[in-house]
Each structure stands twice: as structure tokens, then as C-alpha cells.
Design an enzyme around this catalytic site. Structure first.
Site, short mmCIF file in Angstrom:
data_model
loop_
_atom_site.label_atom_id
_atom_site.label_comp_id
_atom_site.label_asym_id
_atom_site.label_seq_id
_atom_site.Cartn_x
_atom_site.Cartn_y
_atom_site.Cartn_z
N ASP A 1 0.86 -1.19 0.00
CA ASP A 1 0.00 0.00 0.00
C ASP A 1 0.89 1.23 0.00
OD1 ASP A 1 -2.04 1.80 0.21
OD2 ASP A 1 -2.79 1.10 2.14
N GLU B 1 -2.44 0.15 -4.39
CA GLU B 1 -2.27 -1.07 -3.59
C GLU B 1 -2.48 -2.31 -4.44
OE1 GLU B 1 -5.16 -1.99 -0.56
OE2 GLU B 1 -6.58 -0.54 -1.39
#
Length: 445
Positions: free
Chosen positions: A11, A106
Site C-alpha cells: 500500500d 495497492e
């Protein structure tokens, strides 16, 4: 369940805001808020400096301004975000062919699908990956989690955020989950959490005291069953790389151009319902809703909104596509209209009991203009890249009263000067010097 910690979740930290800070030297270390600038705008991403004042994603921009009035409020530059995302996704594919992007910032990776996977080497692999992300993107950082499942890998990436990593050792999943708030489980939003709190379920460990039948009775078949499994760390979903860049869409071409907005709205609703039906039939959901329009001159444009979580809900897809249609110029009539959903996933993360649609990001900019056709005054968006024949490359700080304020600096220059120009200055064009001469083309996604 996999026997080794081989599912990685990456992420990128405060992604949109971090890209803006990277590319705008005067904003480094300062509060930056990216999202919709209009009256109904919402926050897409806030830098960590802005988060200290309570600003968060999906908050109304009006509230964000009241909490952090000194921040830089920017409308977003999706070309820059896609460029950085592409570099990171390319690096992930060097680890394994099984990469499942969830959004621009992500992705999941099945490390065991790569060549010569060594569970003992995962800590070193993660450290090298994070260093490479920063190097490739010229300064961005990522948080990484590794575990035996998607659920645990995503939770792990939050533990040492930002700019950190956490590896969940196999067999320790319940120990890690137990003390966490029940909202740590995917699909448990505020409204669902309120129902759970009403029966004494506040932490994940509290779920364990209830049978699957009790949870199904409280939440319904799908959500009750899912919560029962996920709360125990049971998640056997595969990393689905084949879904990347795919979408589900429906479109209609009209025999004669349609000008009436009311009629276009009804058609848009029908297309959204059909698209939602196709998603559900395929067992899919998606985060990005795209409206496609074709004008009388056959030029084709798209506008998109990315939701906070995957959905297959007809109502939400209808409302989102309607918002995109409202932001589209239809005065000259349309010969084609389409609604699509991309960013596909094999689960739905909507909050089951939420009645109102979640807050949405501002639509992406429409098709770019050529240097010979500079934007009208209202089209200069805060944060957008520009080039001036005399002053060079910079970005829009603000606009109004027929003027546009530009700070002339780039990622590779020191903090630059601010100048106020006429909004119709013929020497001011969108994009930086290396990109403004690129040929214009039809925008289709």
C-alpha cells in the site's frame, strides 16, 4: 490456508498527496489535501501532515477546509498517479506473475507463484522491495504486509504504516486478530459495527463467542458467514492477476443524437442497472465507475470516479454514473452513452447496512486540450501541470476573477516563484514542456 507467509500486500502511503508533495517542492512537509474542489467535493487523500488535524479520506472538502484551512487543496493529476503506479506494479511483477492490483496504490502478490520462492528470505525481500519503490518513484514510500492470506496481509500492511512492514507468522493469526476492533475485518463498516456493538461485539475476539447461525441471523447469510470465517483468519481467496485492466460495461448507440438531459439520465440509470447485473452474475465487484460518451462529431470521452471499496450495488453505480453525467457537457447531443465498472475484485466490501452512498472522489479530468486550444478560465484546476512560454513549467495554485495563479517549479527544481496571469494568457498551456506538444487523441478507457 497457505502453510507459509507468502501473500504480500503493498500500500503506497498517502499516495495522491505524496505524489503532489514529490512533484511540488514548496509542498514538501506541508499539509496537502487532494480531492474534489467544488461545493460537493470530498477528500480523496490527505497527507500525513493534514491527517494530524483530523482530515481523512471521504470527508467533505468543506469540513477538511475548516479543520485544516492552511493546507494546499488540489484537484488531482491522474496521469502522474498512473505513471508512479505503473512503476510500482512493474516492480511487483518481478517478484511473481500473480499480481492483483486493487487500485492505483495497492496490490496483492502471491510470492509462492514466483520462481525460487524461499519463505526464509521474505524479510530481506520486503526490505529490498520497499527500497526499490522509493528509488523507482523518486521518493514515494510503501507499507507492506505479508501473511498466509489476503485478509491477514492487508491487515499486516496497516500495522507499521506509514513506511513500514509487518510479517504475520503462520499460526499467529488469531493472536493478532483477537484484540483488534471488529472494523478491522473487511466489510464491517460503521453501520454494521453499530449492529455488532449492540450485541456486545466490539473486538474481533468477541465474534468468536457467537456461532455462525447467530451471526447469519444478525447480519444475513453472506455477511454473517463471511464474518464468522474472516474473524478466525480463515481466508482462502486466490490472488487473481487475470482481472487486471478488465471491466464490465454496457453501452448504447442512439439512432439520433440525444440532447435532453432527462432522457439521458434515464438511459444512464438503465445502463448502470444492466452493468450491476452483469457484475453480480459474474460474482464480481469493482471500485471505479466510468461514464463513456460519444458526441455528434464522433469524439469520445470518459470520466471516472473511484469509490472507497468494491461494489456491485445497482443504486450506488447508478448514483455515481449520474454524478458523472451531471459533470458532462451534453448541450451538443450524444450519440453514445456507456457505463462501466473496473478495478474488479471477487468480493464486495460495501457496508451491508449503509443507506447512503459513500463519499466519492472528484471525477477525473476529461480529455486534454491541445496547446492551440487553451482551457477556459474555469478549467484551470488547482494542482494541474502547466507550461508558460516565458516562465517555464509550473502548477496551478489558484484561479478566479479571470486570473490564474501559478507557482513555477517542478519535481527537479528548487521552490519556485508565484506569478498571477490572465486565465486566457495564450502563452499558458496545460502540461509541462515535454508533454504539451503530444498529439491529442480520442480518450477511450
Amino acid at each position: 490456508m497457505r502453510p507459509t507467509a507468502s501473500i504480500l500486500h503493498l500500500d503506497l502511503d498517502a499516495f495522491f498527496a505524496s505524489v503532489e508533495q514529490r512533484d511540488k517542492p514548496s509542498l514538501r512537509g506541508k499539509a496537502v489535501i487532494v480531492g474534489g474542489i467544488g461545493q460537493r467535493g470530498v477528500v480523496s487523500t490527505a497527507s500525513y501532515e493534514a491527517r494530524r488535524f483530523g482530515v481523512r479520506s471521504a470527508m467533505s472538502m468543506a469540513e477538511a477546509r475548516s479543520r485544516c484551512p492552511h493546507a494546499a487543496f488540489l484537484s488531482g493529476r491522474f496521469d502522474a498517479y498512473r505513471e508512479a503506479s505503473s512503476l510500482v506494479m512493474g516492480r511487483l511483477r518481478q517478484l511473481s506473475p500473480a499480481v492483483e492490483p486493487l487500485s492505483l496504490d495497492e496490490a496483492f502478490v502471491d510470492l509462492a507463484a514466483g520462481e525460487d520462492f524461499d519463505p526464509q528470505a521474505v524479510p530481506d525481500l520486503v526490505d529490498e522491495l520497499r527500497r526499490d519503490v522509493t528509488r523507482l518513484t523518486d521518493g514515494l514510500t510503501a507499507s507492506v504486509g505479508v501473511a498466509t492470506s489476503k485478509l491477514m496481509a492487508k491487515i499486516a500492511s496497516e500495522i507499521e504504516k506509514p513506511d513500514g512492514s509487518f510479517i504475520v507468522a503462520p499460526g499467529t493469526e488469531r493472536d493478532l486478530l483477537g484484540p483488534m476492533p471488529v472494523t478491522a475485518i473487511a466489510g464491517v463498516g460503521p453501520a454494521t459495527a453499530a449492529r455488532l456493538h449492540h450485541v456486545g461485539i466490539n473486538r474481533v475476539a468477541d465474534v468468536w463467542r457467537h456461532s455462525q447461525a447467530e451471526l447469519v441471523d444478525l447480519l444475513g447469510q453472506a455477511s454473517g458467514t463471511s464474518l464468522h470465517r474472516l474473524s478466525r483468519g480463515i481466508d482462502d481467496r486466490d490472488v487473481s492477476s487475470h482481472r487486471e485492466n478488465k471491466s464490465v460495461s454496457t453501452e448504447d448507440t442512439f439512432e439520433t443524437d440525444i440532447v435532453d438531459r432527462g432522457e439521458l439520465g434515464l438511459i444512464c440509470d438503465a445502463l448502470a442497472r444492466r452493468t450491476a447485473g452483469r457484475l453480480r452474475k459474474a460474482g464480481l465487484s469493482g471500485r471505479t465507475v466510468t461514464l463513456k460518451v460519444r458526441y455528434h462529431d464522433f469524439s469520445t470521452h470518459t470520466r471516472s470516479i473511484t469509490l472507497a471499496a468494491p461494489t456491485d450495488q445497482p443504486r450506488l453505480i447508478m448514483e455515481t454514473s449520474r454524478r458523472l453525467l451531471d459533470a458532462t457537457d451534453t448541450l451538443g447531443g450524444l450519440r453514445l452513452l456507456g457505463v462501466g465498472v473496473s478495478g474488479l475484485a471477487d468480493w464486495v466490501q460495501d457496508d451491508l447496512f449503509t443507506q447512503d452512498a459513500p463519499e466519492l472522489a472528484e471525477p477525473e479530468p476529461d480529455a486534454p486540450r491541445t496547446p492551440a486550444d487553451p482551457p477556459r478560465a474555469q478549467e484551470w484546476s488547482p494542482g494541474m501541470d502547466v507550461h508558460h512560454a516565458e516562465h517555464g513549467d509550473g502548477w496551478v495554485w489558484g484561479r478566479g476573477l479571470g486570473l490564474v495563479t501559478v507557482r513555477f517549479e517542478t519535481r527537479h527544481t528548487p521552490v519556485g516563484p508565484v506569478r498571477t496571469l490572465r486565465a486566457d494568457d495564450p502563452d499558458l498551456v496545460p502540461g509541462h514542456r515535454e508533454s504539451v506538444s503530444a498529439p491529442a487523441g480520442t480518450v477511450e478507457e
